[in-house]
Structures are given as structure tokens and as C-alpha cells.
Design a protein around this motif. Structure first.
Motif, PDB file in Angstrom:
ATOM      1  N   ARG A   2       0.689  -1.086   0.328  1.00 60.94           N
ATOM      2  CA  ARG A   2      -0.001   0.080  -0.238  1.00 60.94           C
ATOM      3  C   ARG A   2       0.803   1.219   0.034  1.00 60.94           C
ATOM      4  O   ARG A   2       0.532   1.874  -0.636  1.00 60.94           O
ATOM      5  CB  ARG A   2      -0.793   0.476   1.308  1.00 60.94           C
ATOM      6  N   ILE A   3       2.029   1.540   0.525  1.00 56.18           N
ATOM      7  CA  ILE A   3       2.884   2.245   0.337  1.00 56.18           C
ATOM      8  C   ILE A   3       3.904   2.007   0.169  1.00 56.18           C
ATOM      9  O   ILE A   3       4.518   3.431   0.053  1.00 56.18           O
ATOM     10  CB  ILE A   3       2.441   2.796   2.275  1.00 56.18           C
ATOM     11  N   MET A   4       4.493   1.289  -0.238  1.00 55.78           N
ATOM     12  CA  MET A   4       5.763   1.289  -1.092  1.00 55.78           C
ATOM     13  C   MET A   4       5.773   0.521  -2.591  1.00 55.78           C
ATOM     14  O   MET A   4       4.887  -0.311  -2.947  1.00 55.78           O
ATOM     15  CB  MET A   4       7.129   0.378  -0.577  1.00 55.78           C
ATOM     16  N   ARG A   5       7.037   0.585  -3.350  1.00 50.16           N
ATOM     17  CA  ARG A   5       6.652   0.552  -4.591  1.00 50.16           C
ATOM     18  C   ARG A   5       7.255  -1.287  -4.719  1.00 50.16           C
ATOM     19  O   ARG A   5       7.917  -1.708  -3.226  1.00 50.16           O
ATOM     20  CB  ARG A   5       7.969   1.144  -5.775  1.00 50.16           C
ATOM     21  N   PRO A   6       7.050  -1.740  -5.481  1.00 52.95           N
ATOM     22  CA  PRO A   6       7.250  -3.865  -5.712  1.00 52.95           C
ATOM     23  C   PRO A   6       9.140  -3.651  -5.056  1.00 52.95           C
ATOM     24  O   PRO A   6       9.137  -4.175  -3.925  1.00 52.95           O
ATOM     25  CB  PRO A   6       7.663  -4.740  -7.132  1.00 52.95           C
ATOM     26  N   ALA A   7      10.170  -3.344  -5.329  1.00 56.14           N
ATOM     27  CA  ALA A   7      11.004  -3.632  -4.729  1.00 56.14           C
ATOM     28  C   ALA A   7      11.535  -3.100  -3.818  1.00 56.14           C
ATOM     29  O   ALA A   7      11.729  -3.919  -2.422  1.00 56.14           O
ATOM     30  CB  ALA A   7      12.161  -2.149  -5.597  1.00 56.14           C
ATOM     31  N   GLY A   8      10.610  -1.976  -2.979  1.00 52.16           N
ATOM     32  CA  GLY A   8      11.051  -1.972  -1.614  1.00 52.16           C
ATOM     33  C   GLY A   8      10.214  -2.631  -0.506  1.00 52.16           C
ATOM     34  O   GLY A   8      11.049  -3.183   0.011  1.00 52.16           O
ATOM     35  N   VAL A   9       9.135  -2.790  -1.276  1.00 56.55           N
ATOM     36  CA  VAL A   9       8.030  -4.149  -0.799  1.00 56.55           C
ATOM     37  C   VAL A   9       8.906  -5.274  -0.848  1.00 56.55           C
ATOM     38  O   VAL A   9       9.789  -5.887   0.472  1.00 56.55           O
ATOM     39  CB  VAL A   9       6.847  -4.520  -1.153  1.00 56.55           C
ATOM     40  N   ILE A  10       9.073  -6.086  -1.224  1.00 56.35           N
ATOM     41  CA  ILE A  10      10.315  -7.258  -1.221  1.00 56.35           C
ATOM     42  C   ILE A  10      11.666  -7.482  -0.299  1.00 56.35           C
ATOM     43  O   ILE A  10      11.458  -7.886   0.299  1.00 56.35           O
ATOM     44  CB  ILE A  10      11.140  -7.230  -3.054  1.00 56.35           C
ATOM     45  N   GLY A  38      10.532 -12.499  -1.638  1.00 57.03           N
ATOM     46  CA  GLY A  38      10.060 -11.570  -1.631  1.00 57.03           C
ATOM     47  C   GLY A  38       8.983 -11.300  -4.028  1.00 57.03           C
ATOM     48  O   GLY A  38       8.143 -10.758  -3.815  1.00 57.03           O
ATOM     49  N   TRP A  39      10.531 -11.839  -4.778  1.00 60.29           N
ATOM     50  CA  TRP A  39      10.176 -11.565  -6.076  1.00 60.29           C
ATOM     51  C   TRP A  39       9.243 -12.808  -6.307  1.00 60.29           C
ATOM     52  O   TRP A  39       8.928 -12.559  -7.728  1.00 60.29           O
ATOM     53  CB  TRP A  39      11.794 -11.965  -6.339  1.00 60.29           C
ATOM     54  N   LEU A  40       9.744 -13.954  -6.057  1.00 57.51           N
ATOM     55  CA  LEU A  40       8.633 -14.160  -6.326  1.00 57.51           C
ATOM     56  C   LEU A  40       7.353 -14.373  -5.563  1.00 57.51           C
ATOM     57  O   LEU A  40       6.090 -14.857  -6.383  1.00 57.51           O
ATOM     58  CB  LEU A  40       9.227 -16.182  -5.772  1.00 57.51           C
ATOM     59  N   ARG A  41       6.759 -13.922  -4.257  1.00 57.17           N
ATOM     60  CA  ARG A  41       5.563 -13.548  -4.450  1.00 57.17           C
ATOM     61  C   ARG A  41       5.519 -12.249  -5.404  1.00 57.17           C
ATOM     62  O   ARG A  41       4.095 -11.760  -5.865  1.00 57.17           O
ATOM     63  CB  ARG A  41       5.657 -12.881  -2.963  1.00 57.17           C
ATOM     64  N   TRP A  42       5.738 -11.598  -5.684  1.00 55.04           N
ATOM     65  CA  TRP A  42       5.579 -10.446  -6.366  1.00 55.04           C
ATOM     66  C   TRP A  42       5.477 -10.487  -7.681  1.00 55.04           C
ATOM     67  O   TRP A  42       4.560 -10.775  -9.065  1.00 55.04           O
ATOM     68  CB  TRP A  42       6.677  -9.583  -6.916  1.00 55.04           C
ATOM     69  N   ARG A  43       6.268 -11.802  -8.470  1.00 55.80           N
ATOM     70  CA  ARG A  43       6.440 -12.171 -10.030  1.00 55.80           C
ATOM     71  C   ARG A  43       5.558 -13.747 -10.304  1.00 55.80           C
ATOM     72  O   ARG A  43       4.960 -13.148 -11.448  1.00 55.80           O
ATOM     73  CB  ARG A  43       7.998 -12.780  -9.961  1.00 55.80           C
ATOM     74  N   THR A  44       4.823 -13.942  -9.157  1.00 55.51           N
ATOM     75  CA  THR A  44       3.995 -15.102  -9.463  1.00 55.51           C
ATOM     76  C   THR A  44       2.210 -14.223  -9.130  1.00 55.51           C
ATOM     77  O   THR A  44       1.599 -14.658  -8.900  1.00 55.51           O
ATOM     78  CB  THR A  44       3.929 -16.379  -8.983  1.00 55.51           C
ATOM     79  N   GLY A  45       2.219 -13.344  -8.378  1.00 58.06           N
ATOM     80  CA  GLY A  45       1.387 -12.897  -7.448  1.00 58.06           C
ATOM     81  C   GLY A  45       0.715 -13.862  -6.978  1.00 58.06           C
ATOM     82  O   GLY A  45      -0.682 -13.742  -6.002  1.00 58.06           O
ATOM     83  N   ARG A  46       0.964 -15.719  -6.158  1.00 50.61           N
ATOM     84  CA  ARG A  46       0.766 -16.446  -5.590  1.00 50.61           C
ATOM     85  C   ARG A  46       1.794 -16.271  -3.927  1.00 50.61           C
ATOM     86  O   ARG A  46       3.078 -16.377  -4.278  1.00 50.61           O
ATOM     87  CB  ARG A  46       0.544 -17.624  -6.282  1.00 50.61           C
ATOM     88  N   LEU A  47       1.414 -16.573  -3.081  1.00 50.62           N
ATOM     89  CA  LEU A  47       1.819 -17.629  -2.587  1.00 50.62           C
ATOM     90  C   LEU A  47       1.998 -18.635  -2.182  1.00 50.62           C
ATOM     91  O   LEU A  47       3.078 -19.233  -1.358  1.00 50.62           O
ATOM     92  CB  LEU A  47       0.706 -17.305  -0.883  1.00 50.62           C
ATOM     93  N   TRP A  48       1.431 -19.735  -2.843  1.00 49.25           N
ATOM     94  CA  TRP A  48       1.956 -21.298  -2.760  1.00 49.25           C
ATOM     95  C   TRP A  48       3.601 -21.688  -3.491  1.00 49.25           C
ATOM     96  O   TRP A  48       4.114 -22.261  -2.716  1.00 49.25           O
ATOM     97  CB  TRP A  48       1.260 -22.598  -3.734  1.00 49.25           C
ATOM     98  N   PRO A  49       4.082 -20.809  -4.284  1.00 53.37           N
ATOM     99  CA  PRO A  49       5.177 -20.939  -4.992  1.00 53.37           C
ATOM    100  C   PRO A  49       6.473 -21.148  -3.798  1.00 53.37           C
ATOM    101  O   PRO A  49       7.249 -21.101  -3.203  1.00 53.37           O
ATOM    102  CB  PRO A  49       5.904 -20.135  -5.719  1.00 53.37           C
ATOM    103  N   CYS A  50       5.741 -19.622  -2.810  1.00 52.84           N
ATOM    104  CA  CYS A  50       6.722 -19.159  -1.816  1.00 52.84           C
ATOM    105  C   CYS A  50       7.282 -20.164  -1.246  1.00 52.84           C
ATOM    106  O   CYS A  50       7.730 -20.511  -0.068  1.00 52.84           O
ATOM    107  CB  CYS A  50       6.335 -17.835  -1.431  1.00 52.84           C
TER     108      CYS A  50
END
Length: 272
Positions: free
Chosen positions: A199-207, A239-251
Motif C-alpha cells: 500500500r505504501i511502497m513500490r515492488p522493489a521496496g516491498v521485497i 519476495g521476488w517470487l511472491r511479486w512475480r507470480t502473484g501467488r503465495l504457494w510458490p513461496c
């Protein structure tokens, strides 16, 4: 008029963080840290209390007996209680993360925790995912062992489980390391914390932020800073995997696979 499927797809699309004022940003940043840490602390404390009460009742000890007057427990009982507390802590963490998501987003809690497929996944082919799964354990083992050796973290091949663990406790410990901890920690970190930081960061910051929080959550007096540093590459990759896939199960899968590979290497008899 748009179709129902189209409307649901629109809801699933990631919403970029809206500009916020500094005060509101600081509040959200504070909650990003406080809520996951609070979930970890609450689950840990509650697990210890519940295991102690139930185990005391099982062996006939008055739960209100002062510590100085408590009978000395056999080592197998102490070891079993430790494993039970670890297992219960992960179960409670997962339950708290899901309950919090339901309380905040209602019926959309699965989308909040990335347990629902996004409308527009960023990783179109699973080949990269399976390639990552294949090579990651080697990277993880090398990084963890070498950083521990450099920082005197005490990680070495040929370690042994406690001889006081019962067969049931050993099964519980492996379940905790390979299944329960990856599921619970991902629900909290790459689920709740990731959603809040987005909500407050861009993807790189979130990761980066979730990776740092995840690593520091493993700080302990025995290993010092060695363990957080050894986990940082894994945390960034998750974190990259969560952003890249949009899913939690790969993580969850990569986290569990990494843990399994590492404990297998560490428990394997040393040849030197």
C-alpha cells in the motif's frame, strides 16, 4: 455492461499504492512492522503457555506450582515440550494471519494473502519456477554454511538431533521445519506483511522491506547476526517470487524445499 467475470478480474488486478501523506505513511510503516512481529510474539507466548499447561496436566503437575518448587522434568519430556511448542506456534501463526485477513478484507481475504490466482500473473511459464526450485537448494546451502562459518554461526554438516526426542517428536520436528514453518511464515511475511507494505511502497521496496523483516525475525542470542544474514538471499528470492507470480504457494514450496535441503545436508553424516 461488463460481465461478472470481467468485474472479478478487475478486482484481482494489483492496485498501485496511492500517494499518501508523510504522517499516514509512517503509521502504515509502523503497522507493517508491529503487526507481523506482534503475531509472531503472540503465537510464541501462547504456544509456550498452552504446551506447559497441557503437559503439566498430563504428567500430574499442578500448573500453579512456583518454578522453584516444580519437579525436575526428564530430558525426553523437556525435548518433547520444545518440539510441541514449535509446532503449535506455527499453527497459531497461520491461524492468526488468516483471521486477521478475514477481519480486514472479509470475503476477499484469499486475495489479500495471495491465495487466489491473480487475473494477470507476471510469470507466464512455470519453467522458470521449476528451474529455480532445482538450483536453489545448492545456492541456499552454500550461502548458509559459508556465512555461518565466516561469522562463527555454528552451522556444520554432521550435526545430530537430540537423542532425547521420541520418534513422534522427530516426526513433529520435521513437519515443523519442512511444512508448518514455511506455510505459517509465508502467510505472515509474504502474505499479510507483503499486502500491507504494497500500500505504501513500490515492488522493489516491498521485497526489500519484507526480506529485512523476515531475516531480523530470526535474530537469536545463540547465533547472533549470522542467521539473519544467512536467510537474507532466501527472503529476497521469496519476495521476488511472491511479486512475480502473484501467488503465495510458490513461496511456501520454495521455503519448504530450502528447509528440507538444508536440514538434510546438515544431518547427513560428515565425511571429514
Amino acid at each position: 455492461m461488463p460481465s461478472i467475470d470481467g468485474a472479478e478480474a478487475a478486482l484481482d488486478r494489483p492496485i498501485p499504492p496511492a500517494p499518501v501523506q508523510l504522517g499516514a505513511w509512517l503509521v502504515q510503516a509502523l503497522l507493517f512492522v508491529v503487526i507481523p512481529v506482534g503475531l509472531l510474539a503472540l503465537a510464541g507466548a501462547l504456544a509456550i503457555v498452552l504446551v506447559r499447561v497441557v503437559a503439566d496436566l498430563r504428567v500430574g503437575i499442578d500448573v500453579f506450582t512456583p518454578t522453584a518448587l516444580r519437579p525436575r522434568l526428564p530430558l525426553y519430556e523437556v525435548a518433547g515440550r520444545g518440539v510441541a511448542a514449535d509446532v503449535l506456534r506455527q499453527v497459531l501463526m497461520a491461524a492468526f494471519a488468516i483471521a486477521l485477513a478475514v477481519w480486514q478484507d472479509g470475503a476477499a481475504w484469499r486475495r489479500r494473502l495471495a491465495l487466489k490466482a491473480p487475473a494477470e500473473p507476471r510469470m507466464s511459464s512455470p519453467l522458470r519456477l521449476w528451474l529455480l526450485m532445482a538450483v536453489w537448494p545448492i545456492i541456499h546451502i552454500l550461502w548458509v554454511t559459508e556465512t555461518a562459518r565466516a561469522l562463527n554461526g555454528g552451522v556444520a554438516q554432521g550435526i545430530h538431533l537430540s537423542p532425547f526426542l521420541s520418534p513422534l517428536a522427530i516426526v513433529g520436528w520435521f513437519a515443523y521445519v519442512v511444512v508448518l514453518a514455511p506455510v505459517a511464515e509465508e502467510l505472515v511475511m509474504r502474505g499479510e506483511a507483503f499486502a500491507r507494505a504494497s500500500r505504501i511502497m513500490r515492488p522493489a521496496g516491498v521485497i526489500a522491506a519484507t526480506a529485512l523483516l523476515f531475516s531480523l525475525a530470526h535474530l537469536s542470542e545463540s547465533s547472533g547476526i549470522a542467521r539473519p544474514i544467512s536467510l537474507l538471499p532466501l527472503a529476497i528470492t521469496l519476495g521476488w517470487l511472491r511479486w512475480r507470480t502473484g501467488r503465495l504457494w510458490p513461496c511456501m514450496l520454495l521455503h519448504g524445499w530450502s528447509n528440507l535441503a538444508l536440514v538434510t545436508y546438515l544431518l547427513w553424516p560428515a565425511r571429514y
